[in-house]
Structure formats: C-alpha cells, structure tokens
Design a protein around this motif. Structure first.
Motif, mmCIF file in Angstrom:
data_model
loop_
_atom_site.group_PDB
_atom_site.id
_atom_site.type_symbol
_atom_site.label_atom_id
_atom_site.label_comp_id
_atom_site.label_asym_id
_atom_site.label_seq_id
_atom_site.Cartn_x
_atom_site.Cartn_y
_atom_site.Cartn_z
ATOM 1 N N TYR A 1 0.817 -1.209 0.000
ATOM 2 C CA TYR A 1 0.000 0.000 0.000
ATOM 3 C C TYR A 1 0.858 1.270 0.000
ATOM 4 C CZ TYR A 1 -3.834 -3.192 1.171
ATOM 5 O OH TYR A 1 -4.763 -4.209 1.168
ATOM 6 N N VAL A 2 2.015 1.166 0.659
ATOM 7 C CA VAL A 2 2.929 2.322 0.657
ATOM 8 C C VAL A 2 3.468 2.565 -0.755
ATOM 9 C CG1 VAL A 2 5.104 3.226 1.536
ATOM 10 C CG2 VAL A 2 3.521 2.051 3.079
ATOM 11 N N LYS A 3 3.783 1.486 -1.472
ATOM 12 C CA LYS A 3 4.256 1.631 -2.847
ATOM 13 C C LYS A 3 3.163 2.244 -3.736
ATOM 14 C CE LYS A 3 7.610 -2.151 -2.835
ATOM 15 N NZ LYS A 3 7.976 -3.464 -3.431
ATOM 16 N N THR A 4 1.918 1.836 -3.484
ATOM 17 C CA THR A 4 0.803 2.420 -4.249
ATOM 18 C C THR A 4 0.683 3.920 -3.993
ATOM 19 O OG1 THR A 4 -0.374 0.310 -4.132
ATOM 20 C CG2 THR A 4 -1.662 2.279 -4.658
ATOM 21 N N LEU A 5 0.858 4.321 -2.749
ATOM 22 C CA LEU A 5 0.805 5.754 -2.427
ATOM 23 C C LEU A 5 1.938 6.522 -3.103
ATOM 24 C CD1 LEU A 5 -0.097 5.620 1.384
ATOM 25 C CD2 LEU A 5 -1.601 6.225 -0.529
ATOM 26 N N HIS A 6 3.132 5.931 -3.133
ATOM 27 C CA HIS A 6 4.266 6.585 -3.794
ATOM 28 C C HIS A 6 4.038 6.691 -5.307
ATOM 29 C CE1 HIS A 6 7.201 5.451 -0.283
ATOM 30 N NE2 HIS A 6 6.318 6.400 0.041
ATOM 31 N N PHE A 7 3.407 5.650 -5.870
ATOM 32 C CA PHE A 7 3.094 5.693 -7.294
ATOM 33 C C PHE A 7 2.075 6.803 -7.582
ATOM 34 C CE2 PHE A 7 0.611 4.194 -10.976
ATOM 35 C CZ PHE A 7 1.628 4.137 -11.913
ATOM 36 N N MET A 8 1.088 6.944 -6.694
ATOM 37 C CA MET A 8 0.114 8.027 -6.852
ATOM 38 C C MET A 8 0.774 9.402 -6.744
ATOM 39 S SD MET A 8 -3.121 6.550 -4.681
ATOM 40 C CE MET A 8 -3.893 8.150 -4.765
ATOM 41 N N GLN A 9 1.721 9.514 -5.849
ATOM 42 C CA GLN A 9 2.436 10.788 -5.715
ATOM 43 C C GLN A 9 3.249 11.094 -6.965
ATOM 44 O OE1 GLN A 9 2.162 12.927 -2.945
ATOM 45 N NE2 GLN A 9 3.157 14.315 -4.438
ATOM 46 N N MET A 10 3.773 10.055 -7.584
ATOM 47 C CA MET A 10 4.522 10.265 -8.822
ATOM 48 C C MET A 10 3.582 10.725 -9.948
ATOM 49 S SD MET A 10 6.991 7.567 -10.831
ATOM 50 C CE MET A 10 5.618 6.475 -11.223
ATOM 51 N N MET A 11 2.372 10.131 -9.996
ATOM 52 C CA MET A 11 1.395 10.579 -10.998
ATOM 53 C C MET A 11 0.976 12.041 -10.756
ATOM 54 S SD MET A 11 0.881 8.048 -13.132
ATOM 55 C CE MET A 11 2.659 7.825 -12.996
ATOM 56 N N ALA A 12 0.842 12.381 -9.497
ATOM 57 C CA ALA A 12 0.490 13.761 -9.167
ATOM 58 C C ALA A 12 1.597 14.720 -9.582
ATOM 59 C CB ALA A 12 0.211 13.881 -7.677
ATOM 60 N N ASN A 13 2.846 14.290 -9.415
ATOM 61 C CA ASN A 13 3.971 15.137 -9.851
ATOM 62 C C ASN A 13 3.961 15.309 -11.369
ATOM 63 O OD1 ASN A 13 4.883 15.454 -7.212
ATOM 64 N ND2 ASN A 13 6.232 13.655 -7.327
ATOM 65 N N ASN A 14 3.548 14.265 -12.105
ATOM 66 C CA ASN A 14 3.439 14.401 -13.556
ATOM 67 C C ASN A 14 2.386 15.459 -13.929
ATOM 68 O OD1 ASN A 14 5.392 12.474 -14.074
ATOM 69 N ND2 ASN A 14 3.913 10.780 -14.204
ATOM 70 N N ILE A 15 1.263 15.406 -13.227
ATOM 71 C CA ILE A 15 0.213 16.402 -13.492
ATOM 72 C C ILE A 15 0.715 17.801 -13.174
ATOM 73 C CG2 ILE A 15 -2.071 17.201 -12.778
ATOM 74 C CD1 ILE A 15 -2.849 14.293 -12.329
ATOM 75 N N ILE A 16 1.417 17.949 -12.057
ATOM 76 C CA ILE A 16 1.962 19.261 -11.685
ATOM 77 C C ILE A 16 2.943 19.754 -12.735
ATOM 78 C CG2 ILE A 16 3.391 20.448 -9.983
ATOM 79 C CD1 ILE A 16 2.156 18.626 -7.850
ATOM 80 N N GLN A 17 3.743 18.857 -13.239
ATOM 81 C CA GLN A 17 4.736 19.232 -14.251
ATOM 82 C C GLN A 17 4.070 19.691 -15.544
ATOM 83 O OE1 GLN A 17 7.456 16.070 -15.174
ATOM 84 N NE2 GLN A 17 8.674 17.324 -16.617
ATOM 85 N N GLN A 18 3.027 18.990 -15.969
ATOM 86 C CA GLN A 18 2.341 19.367 -17.201
ATOM 87 C C GLN A 18 1.598 20.698 -17.061
ATOM 88 O OE1 GLN A 18 2.943 17.738 -19.967
ATOM 89 N NE2 GLN A 18 4.214 16.290 -18.794
ATOM 90 N N LEU A 19 0.980 20.865 -15.917
ATOM 91 C CA LEU A 19 0.260 22.117 -15.723
ATOM 92 C C LEU A 19 1.212 23.302 -15.582
ATOM 93 C CD1 LEU A 19 -2.601 21.047 -13.285
ATOM 94 C CD2 LEU A 19 -2.730 21.435 -15.749
ATOM 95 N N SER A 20 2.360 23.081 -15.022
ATOM 96 C CA SER A 20 3.335 24.168 -14.876
ATOM 97 C C SER A 20 3.893 24.612 -16.222
ATOM 98 C CB SER A 20 4.487 23.735 -13.960
ATOM 99 O OG SER A 20 3.995 23.405 -12.670
ATOM 100 N N GLY A 21 3.802 23.728 -17.223
ATOM 101 C CA GLY A 21 4.307 24.084 -18.552
ATOM 102 C C GLY A 21 3.331 24.893 -19.388
ATOM 103 N N LEU A 22 2.101 25.084 -18.889
ATOM 104 C CA LEU A 22 1.130 25.878 -19.642
ATOM 105 C C LEU A 22 1.485 27.360 -19.570
ATOM 106 C CD1 LEU A 22 -2.210 24.147 -18.580
ATOM 107 C CD2 LEU A 22 -0.894 23.811 -20.682
ATOM 108 N N PRO A 23 1.070 28.142 -20.587
ATOM 109 C CA PRO A 23 1.389 29.588 -20.564
ATOM 110 C C PRO A 23 0.777 30.266 -19.341
ATOM 111 C CG PRO A 23 0.639 28.910 -22.734
ATOM 112 C CD PRO A 23 0.395 27.748 -21.833
ATOM 113 N N ASP A 24 1.563 31.105 -18.712
ATOM 114 C CA ASP A 24 1.116 31.848 -17.533
ATOM 115 C C ASP A 24 0.798 33.281 -17.963
ATOM 116 O OD1 ASP A 24 0.534 32.823 -15.082
ATOM 117 O OD2 ASP A 24 2.507 32.469 -14.189
ATOM 118 N N VAL A 25 -0.456 33.663 -17.774
ATOM 119 C CA VAL A 25 -0.882 35.003 -18.176
ATOM 120 C C VAL A 25 -0.159 36.067 -17.367
ATOM 121 C CG1 VAL A 25 -2.863 36.531 -18.394
ATOM 122 C CG2 VAL A 25 -3.108 34.103 -18.898
#
Length: 534
Positions: free
Chosen positions: A167-191
């Motif tokens: 279950y701990v590995k599953t949580l770490h995997f979820m955190q990695m997916m969340a970091n991917n989302i953060i990375q993609q959203l940070s690459g969007l143009p900032d007004v």
C-alpha cells in the motif's frame, strides 16, 4: 508551419493609409511597421499632426491677408454693383451652411462607427481576458490540490499503511502521478508571467473612447449651433451676432484642423497595425509565450498541431491511473485500515474535481474561443474603427473649408450692412416723405403735423412759402386719402397725397436729391417769370 490567413483580410483603406509617408521630425523616412514604443515611429505620427498644424497656419494667414485687403481697399461702389456683391455674399453663406450641415451629418456617422468599432474591440478584450483568467484559475486550483491537499493526505496514509509495504508503494506511485500532473500544468502559458492584462487595457481603451466620443459630439453640436446663429445673424443683419460668429468661427476652424491632424495620425497608426496584426502580436509576446502557442491561437488551423495536446493527454492518463489506484485501496485497504477511509475518500473527491477541471481546461485551451475574440477585435478596429476615423477626417476637412468660406463672407456682409445703414442715415428725419419720419410721427405725435417743404400758390409754379397743404374739404383726392389713412390705423400722412399738379419730389429722397430738385425748380420759376414779363 503555415501562416496563410483566409478568415481576415485587411480592408483596402488600411493599405491606402499604410502607404502614407512615414517621416520623423528630422525629415528622415521611417519604417512603416507598427512599433508604437519606438521614438522614430512616434515622431512619424506626430509629423502628420504638424502637417495639419501647418495647414491651419496657412489658412489663418490667408484669412488675415483677405481681411487686410478688404479693409484697405474700401472704394465707393456704384449702385448697380451692390446687388451682385450682395448676391455673392448670400450664396457663399448658403453654400457654407449646407456644407456645415453635411459635414455634421458625416461627423455623426463617423463618430458612431468609430465608437462601434472600439466597443467591439473592448468587448472582445473582456471575453479574451475572461478565457485567460479562467485558464489561469483552473490551473492554479488544480496545482493547489495536487501540491497541498493531495500531499497532506498521502503523508497521513503513508503513516497508516506503514506496516503494509504494498500500500505504501501504491501511495508513492500516486504521488509520482500527481507530480506528472503538476509538471504538465506548470508548462502551460502563464498570463501573469506574460504581463498581459487585457482587462486593464480594455478599461483604458473604453475610458479614452468615451472622452473622444463626447468631445466629438460636443464639437458637432457646436458646429451646428454656430451655423444656425450665423444664418440668424445674416437674416437679422445683426452686427454683434456676426462678431460673435467671427470669434467662434476662428475657434472652430482651429479645432477642425487639430482634429484632422489627430484623427489622421490615429488612422494611419491603426492601419499600420491592421495591415500586419499577427506580426505585432508575435513580437509583443516574444520571450513570454511560445511561438507555437501564438501561431496556434492566431491562425487556429486544422493543419496546426495543438501544443497542449500532449500535456492534456499526460494529465488525463495520470489522473485515470490515480483514480484506479484509489479504487483499489478503497476496496482492499479499508477493511484492514478503517481509519484510512476518510483520507482515501478525500483523495477521490480531489481527483474527481481535478477531472472536472481537466474537461473545462481542455475546452478553454481550444483555439476557437480566443481566435474568435481576436478576429472580432480586428474587424471592429480595422473595419468599423478605421472607417469611422476616415469619416471624421472628411468631417474635419469639410468643416474647415465651410468655416473658412463663412469667415470670408461675414466681413462682406458686415460691409454691406454698414453701407446700407450709412445710406439710410443720410435721409433727413424732418422730411415728411421719409419712411423714418413716419415712424417718428407714430412714436412722437407732437411731430406728426410737419410742414411741407413745397407748395405752389399759383399756376406759374413760383415758390412763395412753405405751408401746409390745402384743407381736406377743398380737395376731393386729399379728403379721400385722409379718410383712408385714418381707417388704416394712423395719423393723416401727407407723403402719399397724389403728386399731380403739385410739383412735389418723390416720397423718399436724400438731402442731395432735394438740393438738386430745388435748383431745378428755381430755374423753372425764373424761366416762367421772364416769359410772364415779356
């Protein structure tokens, strides 16, 4: 990457205005590319204002020379030459009035067209700003959920699942997916990073347009009022009205030339932008927004790839993976760790909210919305706006010509009124045959019984004395006339008594005419006296 545009074509008048010479104040040619921040380009627009100022100076110089010649060349005119000059003054005033009325109509139309174009521009800017702020809000909200709320819940679940490594590995995997989302959203143009505040720009534009519209409205009304007052002054032959019109005419002439220069500079500058708007936008956003993103929104062509497609795909896949992991933890971990259910449900609600944000963000990032606002702004500025400015230029030119004509005609009218008053003042007030004496007799009854200057006591025509005419009872025509005078409201008047066998001069005449008549009458009396003696 194709840059052909078929949904926007600059109108022909923008190319015509764009072809105007661009010269700085040092009389050097300047590039016609729209660069309002450069000093040379600003000077090229100021040069157009200076040209209008030079036109105003030449017009005032012409008026000064014309008035000087009119004042210096005061020659006595023959009676037959007065009527043609009066006719010319009348026709000049009528033509000037018609031109002013026509120019006011053109000005109202141009003012309305320009206002409509600027309103469409501000409306499109507000819509585009709403879209960009919506994108920024969704991105900021999703990042906040992933960076703070998700991380806190995952940390608590990590402590709960500490004894269960899977279950701990599953949580770490979820955190990695969340970091991917953060990375993609940070690459969007900032007004905010692009320093693009369309709402502030729209507010400033709307404020400037309101004052511009109000100023032209007042100028149009003032032109119309001055035209009407000028017609009234010419009709009533009022000197003080004509003097007032002269002063305000010079003021309106100055304002017309000033507005012509300002509107011409604005029209040329706007046309420089309308000829190549995409180039200006790309230069203005360089270093802040990727060129691929700018091209995507400027042209919105199916042949252009969506620069956000990959980011949105990774976002959606990462989110779907996290939702699957949460479903598994809720199914298998909750029976073993009941205290983890609250945080797991909180993460599930967070992921559902993020999914909703994903769909909204995908719709807002689509090029069709912003591209439509961009085209609406271009059409509003380059079609309605520039067309309205051209009509305002036409209004300024017509008004300047009309008021220049009026300023030339009014001194002629003044001179005509002065000559007319001088001729009228030459008539003797004591003359009973003078129309002015009639008015005096009405207002001053004591002077009604005025002695006639001429009465003949014998058939020889000898002038013996100045006495009243014969009583009405001894002359039938006079009695009839006296009765008619009393019937039509007044004192008995002697100037209209039949002139047969009286040897009287015409009803109205000047002292010079009376002197001539006296000399002729004396000559006839002497001639008749000589014949009688013989």
């Amino acid at each position: 990457m194709s840059s052909a545009r078929v949904d926007y074509i600059a109108p022909w008048w923008t190319f015509w205005l764009h072809s105007f010479p661009h010269i700085n104040l040092r009389f050097q040619p300047v590039d016609r590319v729209f660069r309002p921040e450069e000093e040379n380009y600003q000077q090229s627009l100021i040069f157009l204002v200076c040209v209008a100022a030079a036109g105003l100076g030449l017009t005032l110089l012409f008026l000064a020379l014309y008035l000087s010649c009119l004042c210096c060349c005061r020659k006595e005119q023959a009676e037959e030459s007065k009527r043609p000059q009066t006719c010319c003054v009348t026709w000049a005033a009528v033509i000037a009035g018609l031109i002013i009325c026509s120019s006011v109509g053109v000005g109202f139309y141009g003012n309305s067209e320009t206002n409509d174009g600027v309103y469409q521009l501000t409306y499109s800017l507000y819509n585009a700003n709403h879209t960009l702020r919506g994108i920024d809000s969704l991105v900021a909200g999703t990042l906040g959920n992933m960076q703070h709320d998700l991380k806190q819940r995952v940390d608590r679940l990590d402590e709960i699942f500490a004894t269960h490594k899977d279950y701990v590995k599953t949580l770490h995997f979820m955190q990695m997916m969340a970091n991917n989302i953060i990375q993609q959203l940070s690459g969007l143009p900032d007004v905010n990073r692009a320093k693009l505040d369309l709402a502030s720009l729209a507010d400033k534009t709307a404020t400037m347009e309101y004052y511009r519209w109000l100023s032209y409205l007042l100028l149009l009304i003032l032109d119309l009022v001055i035209c009407l007052v000028a017609c009234l002054g010419l009709a009533k032959q009022s000197r003080w009205l004509l003097t007032t019109i002269m002063v305000f005419g010079v003021l309106i002439l100055t304002l017309s030339w000033a507005s012509l220069g300002a509107v011409t500079a604005a029209a040329v500058g706007t046309s420089d932008f309308c000829v190549s708007p995409d180039k200006f936008v790309m230069n203005h956003t360089k270093g802040h927004v990727s060129s691929d993103v700018v091209h995507y929104y400027l042209y919105c062509s199916q042949s252009l790839p969506n620069p956000f497609q990959q980011s949105m795909t990774i976002y959606q896949r990462s989110l779907t993976t996290m939702q699957i992991q949460i479903q598994g933890l809720l199914q298998f971990a909750v029976p073993l760790f009941p205290t983890a259910e609250r945080d797991l449900l909180g993460i599930q609600r967070l992921l559902n909210s993020s999914e909703s944000n994903l769909h909204q963000l995908t719709a807002l990032l689509d090029c069709r919305s912003l591209h439509k606002d961009y085209l609406d702004a271009l059409i509003g500025v380059c079609y309605d706006g520039v067309e309205g400015l051209l009509y305002l230029c036409l209004f300024s030119m017509l008004a300047a010509c009309a008021f220049c004509t009026m300023l030339c005609a009014i001194p002629r009218a003044w001179k005509h009124i002065t000559n007319k008053d001088r001729d009228y003042d030459d008539i003797d007030e004591e003359d009973p045959f003078n129309p002015q004496a009639r008015r005096i007799s009405v207002h001053n009854p004591s002077r009604a019984n005025v002695h006639s200057f001429y009465s003949f006591s014998s058939s020889l025509g000898s002038q013996t004395s100045l006495q009243l005419p014969a009583p009405p009872s001894t002359s039938a025509p006079v009695s009839e006339y006296m009765n008619q005078s009393v019937l039509f409201g007044g004192n008995p008047r002697y100037e209209n008594v039949p002139l047969i066998r009286r040897g009287s001069p015409p009803p109205s005449y000047s002292p010079s005419m009376r002197a001539t008549y006296l000399s002729m009458t004396d000559g006839q009396n002497r001639h008749f006296g000589t014949d009688f003696q013989v």
